[in-house]
Design a protein around this motif. Structure first.
Motif, short mmCIF file in Angstrom:
data_model
loop_
_atom_site.label_atom_id
_atom_site.label_comp_id
_atom_site.label_asym_id
_atom_site.label_seq_id
_atom_site.Cartn_x
_atom_site.Cartn_y
_atom_site.Cartn_z
N SER A 266 0.83 -1.20 0.00
CA SER A 266 0.00 0.00 0.00
C SER A 266 0.86 1.26 0.00
CB SER A 266 -0.92 -0.01 1.22
OG SER A 266 -1.71 1.15 1.25
N LEU A 267 1.99 1.20 0.70
CA LEU A 267 2.90 2.34 0.74
C LEU A 267 3.41 2.68 -0.67
CD1 LEU A 267 5.79 2.93 3.24
CD2 LEU A 267 6.26 3.01 0.80
N VAL A 268 3.84 1.66 -1.40
CA VAL A 268 4.35 1.88 -2.76
C VAL A 268 3.24 2.39 -3.67
CG1 VAL A 268 5.46 0.81 -4.75
CG2 VAL A 268 6.12 0.12 -2.44
N HIS A 269 2.05 1.82 -3.54
CA HIS A 269 0.92 2.28 -4.35
C HIS A 269 0.60 3.74 -4.06
CE1 HIS A 269 0.57 -1.62 -5.85
NE2 HIS A 269 -0.53 -2.07 -5.24
N ARG A 270 0.60 4.12 -2.77
CA ARG A 270 0.29 5.51 -2.42
C ARG A 270 1.32 6.47 -3.01
NH1 ARG A 270 -0.43 3.29 2.71
NH2 ARG A 270 1.46 4.34 3.43
N GLY A 271 2.57 6.08 -2.98
CA GLY A 271 3.61 6.94 -3.56
C GLY A 271 3.40 7.15 -5.05
N LEU A 272 3.05 6.06 -5.77
CA LEU A 272 2.82 6.19 -7.20
C LEU A 272 1.60 7.04 -7.49
CD1 LEU A 272 3.42 5.46 -10.13
CD2 LEU A 272 2.12 3.33 -9.81
N VAL A 273 0.53 6.84 -6.72
CA VAL A 273 -0.70 7.62 -6.92
C VAL A 273 -0.45 9.10 -6.66
CG1 VAL A 273 -3.02 8.03 -6.03
CG2 VAL A 273 -2.25 5.69 -6.47
N ALA A 274 0.31 9.42 -5.60
CA ALA A 274 0.62 10.82 -5.29
C ALA A 274 1.43 11.46 -6.42
CB ALA A 274 1.37 10.92 -3.97
N ALA A 275 2.41 10.72 -6.96
CA ALA A 275 3.25 11.26 -8.05
C ALA A 275 2.42 11.50 -9.31
CB ALA A 275 4.40 10.29 -8.34
N ILE A 276 1.52 10.56 -9.66
CA ILE A 276 0.67 10.74 -10.83
C ILE A 276 -0.27 11.93 -10.64
CG2 ILE A 276 -1.17 9.69 -12.21
CD1 ILE A 276 0.14 7.00 -11.74
N PHE A 277 -0.78 12.10 -9.43
CA PHE A 277 -1.64 13.24 -9.13
C PHE A 277 -0.90 14.55 -9.39
CE2 PHE A 277 -3.09 16.53 -6.22
CZ PHE A 277 -4.45 16.56 -6.47
N LEU A 278 0.33 14.66 -8.90
CA LEU A 278 1.11 15.88 -9.11
C LEU A 278 1.41 16.10 -10.59
CD1 LEU A 278 3.64 15.66 -6.14
CD2 LEU A 278 1.65 17.16 -6.34
N LEU A 279 1.71 15.01 -11.29
CA LEU A 279 2.02 15.12 -12.71
C LEU A 279 0.82 15.67 -13.49
CD1 LEU A 279 3.92 14.61 -15.10
CD2 LEU A 279 3.07 12.26 -15.18
N CYS A 280 -0.35 15.13 -13.22
CA CYS A 280 -1.56 15.60 -13.91
C CYS A 280 -1.89 17.04 -13.54
CB CYS A 280 -2.74 14.69 -13.58
SG CYS A 280 -2.58 13.01 -14.22
N LEU A 281 -1.70 17.37 -12.27
CA LEU A 281 -2.01 18.73 -11.81
C LEU A 281 -1.12 19.77 -12.49
CD1 LEU A 281 -3.46 20.66 -9.85
CD2 LEU A 281 -1.66 20.15 -8.17
N PHE A 282 0.19 19.53 -12.49
CA PHE A 282 1.10 20.53 -13.07
C PHE A 282 1.02 20.56 -14.59
CE2 PHE A 282 3.32 19.95 -8.92
CZ PHE A 282 3.13 21.25 -8.47
N PHE A 283 0.64 19.44 -15.21
CA PHE A 283 0.46 19.47 -16.66
C PHE A 283 -0.72 20.36 -17.03
CE2 PHE A 283 -1.28 18.07 -20.70
CZ PHE A 283 -0.15 18.03 -21.49
N ILE A 284 -1.79 20.30 -16.25
CA ILE A 284 -2.95 21.15 -16.51
C ILE A 284 -2.60 22.62 -16.27
CG2 ILE A 284 -5.27 21.74 -15.70
CD1 ILE A 284 -5.72 18.77 -15.18
N LEU A 285 -1.76 22.89 -15.26
CA LEU A 285 -1.42 24.27 -14.91
C LEU A 285 -0.38 24.89 -15.83
CD1 LEU A 285 -1.22 24.06 -11.01
CD2 LEU A 285 -3.05 25.05 -12.39
N THR A 286 0.45 24.07 -16.49
CA THR A 286 1.61 24.61 -17.20
C THR A 286 1.23 25.57 -18.33
OG1 THR A 286 3.64 24.01 -18.37
CG2 THR A 286 1.73 22.62 -18.78
N GLY A 287 0.18 25.27 -19.06
CA GLY A 287 -0.24 26.15 -20.15
C GLY A 287 -0.75 27.48 -19.64
N THR A 288 -1.51 27.43 -18.53
CA THR A 288 -2.06 28.66 -17.95
C THR A 288 -0.95 29.57 -17.45
OG1 THR A 288 -4.05 27.45 -17.30
CG2 THR A 288 -3.64 29.58 -16.23
N VAL A 289 0.03 28.99 -16.75
CA VAL A 289 1.14 29.79 -16.20
C VAL A 289 1.98 30.38 -17.32
CG1 VAL A 289 3.21 29.72 -14.76
CG2 VAL A 289 1.17 28.43 -14.08
N ALA A 290 2.19 29.61 -18.40
CA ALA A 290 3.01 30.11 -19.51
C ALA A 290 2.39 31.32 -20.16
CB ALA A 290 3.22 29.00 -20.54
#
Length: 649
Positions: free
Chosen positions: A404-428
């Motif tokens: 569960s620990l490893v799964h949580r780490g992967l889920v948190a990383a994917i969450f951040l990746l999706c979040l910053f990908f959505i934000l990157t165009g707006t910030v640019a």
């Protein structure tokens, strides 16, 4: 005796334009009338009477006098008589009359000796030119024989008088028009005649401005701003650095001519998808061919920012190789100082310019559709990751679970990746450089973290399958690999600097409307980091994930549950998402299926969080179903169940 700078400059222009009329080509605007003067043996004179205006000029001759009189000058008014050298044995003399209206210059040459009747003035705005034959008067014995205009014989008869009528025109404009009509030949003529000047300084021509630099013993190099018209701002004029190696060691001194051309039509040429900027710089050394310099000549051009889909390239036209204009990039390196300044480093001397070309390689097909698909997929994955993270945290309560620990780490990383990908165009699009650097570095961190946690999934599964360790690995090891290592790499790149910032991705359907994002910039350092870190880590994750997937399938393919298609599909697909094998599609973006591969890559990987949530939900249902249908007997060993769901440790 010190010469007046204005006089020096005007005599330089005389050399240029007079040589242009006599040596290079016969200019239609220049007047050249020649003939043989048949005279007696008595002393002879050259008489002249010149007045301003634009009516006619008369050239006449008799037994002892050659006369030039008329009204064709702009400012010159002179009347006098010049004794000529007389040879009693000679009864005829060759002569020519030269008229350069642009300079208000009139010269008569008799037996090879020049007599300047009207000295040069500043370049004339309006002048009398296009002299055409008028009235003529025959003679019986003494007079002009074989009179000619630009070498064309008018008549073989002996003539007492020739008259030529003039036309008033705008000289400066006509000079530029004629030079432009010569295209490449006009540019060569200008440079050739400038080189014939016997002094140093500035030469102003209607279509170009030149400066002649004398390199003497001990020449150590020189920075100079090229001459230009008075209407140009100084910070927009090209500048040149002449290295010391231009000076030949075998000569005590030599001259280098630097010419600034603003008439772009003199240099038309190049690919159809390119445009030549207005400024062209010509460099040459007197009587020398300069190439393969150990230290380059540096030419700095100033320009407006290039369009998003274009780039500037330093090019040169070597007249020794191509008679017609042919811009080449050989021998020049391009350095983009900033969006308004480009510096060319070249190892030879000739004509230099900036060629603006459309960057075909930078365009992406279906960019709008791909961006929309990825954005929607990331939004779905964001919600899915929140739900899955809640389930995993809820399951964690009350017991330790390394899986569960490893799964949580992967889920948190994917969450951040999706979040910053959505934000990157707006910030640019906010156009804040600091914010874009921060967002780009965070997006890169979340990508590296996602890849590292996929590697942790592979490593953890390997431990479970092979039972390498009898005891659990401390959690901090996984956190260090999944979150710590990416943070270290990003911090190193930030310390190097000039890695993160605005990135423009140009769609092939609309090259004028690029997509802006905050990411790694298109510079040498950024590209090197991308290939070493991003591509290198992705290759390790994909290859190790593929090997681990093969080992797991080999281990469980004989299980009874494996015969059920939906179970086998969920197992393989779920492990594929966990191990990041789907990211390997990025390596197949080539060939006829490249577009389909690119769409699959964006769809599958943007929905990775959603697929992980579905996997967890489906396998939990299967687990509950198996638990309810069994009476506690070990119909499936703990190892088998672990291989199917990867949820126990």
């Amino acid at each position: 005796m010190k010469q007046n700078p204005k006089t020096v400059r005007m005599w330089m222009i005389i050399c240029l334009l007079f040589s242009l009329g006599l040596a290079a080509t016969e200019n239609d605007r220049d007047f050249k009338m020649c003939g043989t003067w048949r005279h007696g043996k008595a002393p002879r004179n050259l008489n002249y009477d010149l007045r301003t205006g634009c009516e006619e000029i008369e050239i006449s001759a008799n037994e002892n006098t050659l006369s030039v009189r008329g009204s064709i000058t702009a400012k010159c008014t002179r009347s006098s008589s010049i004794p000529l050298n007389s040879n009693p044995l000679q009864n005829q003399s060759d002569f020519c009359v030269f008229w350069e209206p642009l300079l208000d210059l009139l010269i008569v040459e008799v037996n090879g000796k020049n007599h300047t009747l009207c000295k040069p003035k500043d370049l004339q705005e309006n002048c009398c030119t296009n002299l055409s034959p008028g009235k003529q008067k025959n003679a019986s014995l003494y007079g002009i024989v074989k009179g000619s205009i630009h070498g064309d014989i008018i008549t073989d008869n002996v003539m007492e008088k020739y008259a030529f009528e003039g036309q008033s025109i705008n000289c400066k404009k006509n000079f530029c028009d004629e030079a432009i009509s010569q295209t490449s030949r006009g540019a060569n003529m200008i440079e050739n005649v400038v080189m014939k000047s016997n002094t140093t300084g500035r030469v102003d021509l209607p279509c170009a401005q030149s400066t002649i630099i004398e390199m003497k013993e001990g020449f150590t190099g020189l920075h100079l701003t090229l001459p230009a018209s008075g209407t140009e701002a100084r910070n927009t004029i090209p500048s040149v650095y002449l290295p010391s190696c231009l000076k030949s060691a075998t000569k005590s001194k030599s001259k280098v001519v630097c010419t600034h051309y603003k008439a772009r039509k003199l240099f038309q040429g190049g690919p159809s998808d390119s445009t030549l900027l207005d400024d062209v710089v010509g460099l040459s050394v007197e009587n020398e061919i300069i190439k393969n310099l150990p230290e380059p000549v540096k030419i700095t051009f100033h320009h407006l920012p290039f369009p998003a889909n274009c780039s500037g390239k330093c090019v040169s036209w070597d007249t020794r190789i191509d008679n017609e204009v042919n811009w080449r990039g050989n021998g020049c390196n391009t350095f983009n100082i900033n969006e308004r300044k480009t510096e060319c480093h070249c190892n030879h001397l000739t004509y230099f310019a900036i060629l603006v070309q459309v960057e075909q390689k930078a365009t992406v097909r279906h960019l709008k559709a791909l961006t929309f698909i990825t954005a929607v997929g990331c939004a779905v994955s964001l919600v899915s990751c929140l739900v899955l993270f809640y389930w995993l945290c809820k399951r964690r309560i009350g017991k330790k679970n390394q899986t569960s620990l490893v799964h949580r780490g992967l889920v948190a990383a994917i969450f951040l990746l999706c979040l910053f990908f959505i934000l990157t165009g707006t910030v640019a699009n906010v156009e804040n450089e600091t914010a874009c650097v921060i967002t780009g570095s965070l997006l890169h961190y979340s990508l590296l973290s996602t890849l590292c946690w996929m590697a942790m999934e592979v490593f953890h599964t390997f431990l479970l399958v092979r039972k390498v360790f009898s005891s659990n690995i401390p959690p901090w090891v996984f956190y260090l690999g999944g979150f710590g290592l990416p943070a270290l790499l990003v911090i190193i790149l930030l310390s190097i600097g000039d890695i993160y910032g605005e990135r423009r991705i140009v769609p092939s359907e609309n090259i004028t409307g690029p997509y802006l994002m905050c990411w790694m910039m298109e510079k040498d350092k950024s590209l090197l980091a991308h290939y070493i870190i991003n591509i290198g880590l992705l290759a390790v994750v994909v290859s190790s994930g593929a090997v681990m997937l093969f080992l797991v399938v080999k281990e469980i393919h004989n299980r009874p549950e494996w015969k059920k298609i939906h179970v086998s599909f969920l197992s393989i697909w779920g492990l594929t998402c966990l191990f990041g094998t789907t990211w390997g599609l990025g390596f197949f973006d080539f060939g006829p299926l490249s577009e389909a591969t690119l769409f699959l890559f964006c769809i599958i990987n943007s929905l990775q969080g959603f697929f992980l949530m579905l996997r967890y939900y489906a396998l939990e249902r299967m687990k509950k179903k198996d638990d309810s249908s069994s009476d506690g007997s070990s119909s499936a060993s703990s190892k088998q169940h672990m291989l199917q769901t990867n949820e126990k440790s």
